[in-house]
Design an enzyme around this catalytic site. Structure first.
Site, short mmCIF file in Angstrom:
data_model
loop_
_atom_site.label_atom_id
_atom_site.label_comp_id
_atom_site.label_asym_id
_atom_site.label_seq_id
_atom_site.Cartn_x
_atom_site.Cartn_y
_atom_site.Cartn_z
N ASP A 1 26.38 -24.84 -14.82
CA ASP A 1 26.98 -24.82 -16.16
C ASP A 1 26.13 -23.94 -17.08
O ASP A 1 24.90 -24.01 -17.07
CB ASP A 1 27.03 -26.26 -16.69
CG ASP A 1 27.82 -26.39 -17.97
OD1 ASP A 1 28.97 -26.88 -17.90
OD2 ASP A 1 27.29 -26.00 -19.05
N GLU B 1 33.09 -23.09 -18.75
CA GLU B 1 31.86 -22.38 -18.34
C GLU B 1 31.19 -23.11 -17.19
O GLU B 1 30.00 -22.98 -16.95
CB GLU B 1 30.97 -22.17 -19.58
CG GLU B 1 30.04 -23.27 -20.00
CD GLU B 1 30.65 -24.67 -20.28
OE1 GLU B 1 31.84 -24.89 -19.97
OE2 GLU B 1 29.89 -25.52 -20.75
N1 LIG Z 1 34.72 -17.27 -24.02
C1 LIG Z 1 35.17 -18.33 -23.36
N2 LIG Z 1 34.78 -19.55 -23.73
C2 LIG Z 1 35.21 -20.62 -23.06
C3 LIG Z 1 36.06 -20.52 -21.98
N3 LIG Z 1 36.33 -21.77 -21.48
C4 LIG Z 1 35.64 -22.64 -22.25
N4 LIG Z 1 34.94 -21.95 -23.22
C5 LIG Z 1 34.08 -22.46 -24.23
O1 LIG Z 1 32.91 -23.01 -23.64
C6 LIG Z 1 32.34 -23.87 -24.55
C7 LIG Z 1 31.78 -25.06 -23.87
O2 LIG Z 1 31.00 -25.78 -24.80
P1 LIG Z 1 30.38 -27.16 -24.54
O3 LIG Z 1 31.22 -27.91 -23.49
O4 LIG Z 1 30.19 -27.86 -25.81
O5 LIG Z 1 29.03 -26.90 -23.86
P2 LIG Z 1 27.89 -25.86 -24.16
O6 LIG Z 1 28.01 -25.29 -25.45
O7 LIG Z 1 27.85 -24.90 -22.99
O8 LIG Z 1 26.61 -26.74 -24.11
P3 LIG Z 1 25.91 -27.43 -22.89
O9 LIG Z 1 26.89 -27.40 -21.73
O10 LIG Z 1 25.64 -28.77 -23.32
O11 LIG Z 1 24.74 -26.62 -22.60
C8 LIG Z 1 33.40 -24.21 -25.59
O12 LIG Z 1 33.09 -23.59 -26.81
C9 LIG Z 1 34.66 -23.59 -25.03
O13 LIG Z 1 35.53 -23.10 -26.03
C10 LIG Z 1 36.50 -19.20 -21.60
O14 LIG Z 1 37.23 -19.01 -20.69
N5 LIG Z 1 36.01 -18.17 -22.33
#
Ligand SMILES: Nc1nc2c(ncn2[C@@H]2O[C@H](COP(=O)(O)OP(=O)(O)OP(=O)(O)O)[C@@H](O)[C@H]2O)c(=O)[nH]1
Length: 574
Positions: free
Chosen positions: A446, A489
């Site tokens: 992740d 992600e």
């Molecule tokens: N650019 C982009 N962002 C994505 C995609 N899928 C999910 N996200 C973003 O990924 C982010 C995931 O955030 P969180 O689940 O809060 O986790 P994080 O910010 O990575 O924090 P931790 O996992 O705790 O380290 C969110 O802002 C989603 O909008 C994608 O396909 N593209």
């Protein structure tokens, strides 16, 4: 057909006595010579009598047998007054009757010649058999052309049946009962129904014919319509339908191409074999050969051969994108460098058609090889074209299917396998792992604080980070496993032959590599990121895939709690 004179005398001479010219001539003769005359036909029937008062008194009687062309046609009894004139009168009688008969025979001959001309010109095979003597009296040229027999080969009906139907039991049962039926129909005055039958020709081949029997007096006239050409067309149609049906099944491309080759081989001359050769992605050399009837070393030798002018029929056809017909391999310049290969396969001619896709690109070739020098007829050309088009459809179908599968199983942003596909592959690996007693591992990865990246640099840059991560991960993992995107992600890695220790080490290497990545942010800056990984394995006990994944997830949670940018292997709670 010249009717025998005997027949003329018995059946026709009597009725011709009402021929006024003949009667007048004999009567005149008798009157002029004071003769009385009694004429009997060969079977003893009285057919003419002339007498006058004077001849009834005449004492001298002369009897002569009337002979025409060495055949006895009747007797003449003369009553003459002057015995010296008897021979001369008798001679005159004979001449009158014979010249009359000659006229009849000549007109009969003319009719017969006319009849023969019609039969000779007929486009179907016809035989003319005497129903009483069972002699084959005539066969027309088409009969000889279709079956190959001359009149000398089949002088009698029995000779014909023996040659046409060599199987004795078939002849004694089927043919004998058919002959009886034909006789019955004749007796009943009904037309004999046509039948389909197989006739063995002089060269041993078999012809399927439609047989029609008709009676002309005592003669049996049989016509035979050749259906072999027709059934050949039927066969070809069947082959085509079969191949089309194959396309509609779930058969693999290999199965379809082999089926095309086999079906065409069954449909053409014995001694002919077929191949489908496919080009590689660069369209420059042969990559695959589907030619099950050609020797393996021939097929092996073709793989990797670069197409070009003079590279056999197929190499040249693929190069030119045009059909290439080589009638004699040994003398054709396209085969100059490949004659040894041709000898190895025992082929002497090769007709090759390029397989083109809908955009007109050459995908490969379809070819027919013959064991003798030979040229194709129109039907062969047609068949080659059909097979090549069908192969093209099969190949294009297959690639469309692969595209669809890719689309259904891959993640559109990163090109990695998607969640659904990942779980299918992982399930399969788990079964094998237990069967082969080799541990497997799962890593869940992740991106740390990805939300911040999105927030700071925007979604597009965030996407680029995910793509860069995917590319780097695939590269690092290579053939050790499969990298998939679970969603967002979050990524996962299947390591089918790694225990917990090995998988942790692989994940650690990957973490380090990813930390080195720099993704452009679209302006002057670059984006750096880190990842956290949770690892689990089925080293210690048999667990389900859900359990394995949930353990990796648990380990990932630990990694996040430990401050991120690290790898944690799942540990069983104490
Ligand atoms: N650019 C982009 N962002 C994505 C995609 N899928 C999910 N996200 C973003 O990924 C982010 C995931 O955030 P969180 O689940 O809060 O986790 P994080 O910010 O990575 O924090 P931790 O996992 O705790 O380290 C969110 O802002 C989603 O909008 C994608 O396909 N593209």
């Amino acid at each position: 057909m010249t009717p025998s004179l005997d027949t003329l005398c018995h059946s026709q001479f009597d009725c011709r006595l009402d021929n006024p010219t003949l009667l007048k001539a004999i009567t005149n003769l008798c009157e002029a010579t004071d003769s009385g005359l009694l004429l009997h036909s060969a079977n003893g029937t009285e057919i003419f009598r002339f007498s006058s008062l004077r001849t009834r008194q005449a004492q001298h009687q002369v009897t002569s047998i009337l002979v025409h062309h060495l055949e006895r046609i009747g007797t003449v009894k003369l009553n003459v007054i002057d015995p010296d004139k008897a021979d001369a009168i008798m001679m005159c009688v004979k001449q009158i009757i014979e010249s009359s008969l000659d006229q009849d025979v000549t007109s009969e001959n003319n009719e017969n010649h006319h009849f023969r001309d019609i039969l000779n010109a007929a486009p179907i095979a016809i035989s003319y058999i005497n129903g009483q003597t069972r002699n084959v009296e005539f066969i027309n040229p088409m009969f000889q052309e279709v079956f190959g027999y001359s009149l000398d080969d089949i002088p009698t009906m029995d000779d014909w049946l023996e040659r046409a139907y060599p199987d004795e039991s078939f002849r004694n049962n089927i043919i004998a009962s058919r002959s009886q039926k034909i006789a019955d129909y004749r007796t009943l005055g009904l037309p004999v129904p046509d039948i389909r039958t197989h006739v063995v020709c002089r060269d041993g081949s078999t012809r399927q014919v439609l047989q029609r029997v008709r009676w002309l007096g005592e003669h049996r006239v049989t016509s035979y319509m050749d259906l072999s050409a027709l059934s050949e067309t039927e066969n070809r149609m069947q082959t085509r339908y079969g191949m089309l049906e194959m396309l509609l099944t779930n058969a693999t491309l290999d199965e379809v191409l082999i089926s095309i080759v086999r079906r065409i081989e069954n449909n053409i001359n014995t001694g002919s074999r077929c191949s489908v050769l496919l080009l590689d992605k660069t369209h420059t050399s042969f990559e695959k050969s589907y030619a099950p009837s050609l020797p393996k070393n021939y097929n092996d030798a073709i793989i990797g051969v670069q197409i070009g002018l003079g590279v056999g029929s197929c190499g040249t056809a693929a190069y030119l994108g045009k059909r290439v017909i080589v009638e004699d391999i040994m003398t054709n310049e396209y085969w100059r460098d490949f004659t040894a290969l041709a000898q190895l396969a025992g082929v002497q001619s090769c007709w090759s058609q390029p397989i083109l896709n809908s955009a007109g690109d050459v995908l490969g070739t379809f070819a027919i090889y013959n064991d003798t020098p030979s040229s194709p007829n129109n039907d062969d050309i047609d068949l080659i074209g059909f097979a090549a088009r069908l192969a093209a459809i099969a190949i294009e179908n297959r690639s469309t299917q692969l595209d669809l599968e890719n689309w259904a199983f891959s993640d559109h942003l990163t090109g990695l396998v998607n969640r659904r596909r990942f779980f299918e592959l992982a399930e399969r690996s788990l079964v094998e792992s237990y069967q082969q007693h080799i541990p497997m591992s799962v890593v869940i990865l992740d991106v740390d604080r990805f939300k911040k990246i999105n927030d700071q640099f925007g979604h597009i840059v965030g996407d680029n980070v995910l793509k860069a991560l995917a590319k780097c991960s695939k590269h690092v993992i290579g053939n050790q496993g499969v990298v998939g995107r679970l969603g967002g992600e979050e990524f996962t890695i299947l390591l089918p032959e790694s225990n917990l220790l090995q998988a942790t080490s692989i994940a650690e290497s990957l973490r380090q590599e990813l930390a080195k990545l720099s993704t452009p942010d679209g302006s002057e800056d670059i984006v750096k990121f880190t990842v956290s990984c949770g690892v689990s394995s089925n080293d210690d006990l048999e667990i389900s895939l859900d359990e394995l994944v949930s353990r990796a997830d648990h380990a990932l949670y630990q990694a996040k709690r430990n401050g991120r940018n690290c790898v944690i292997a799942y540990q069983q709670p104490e």
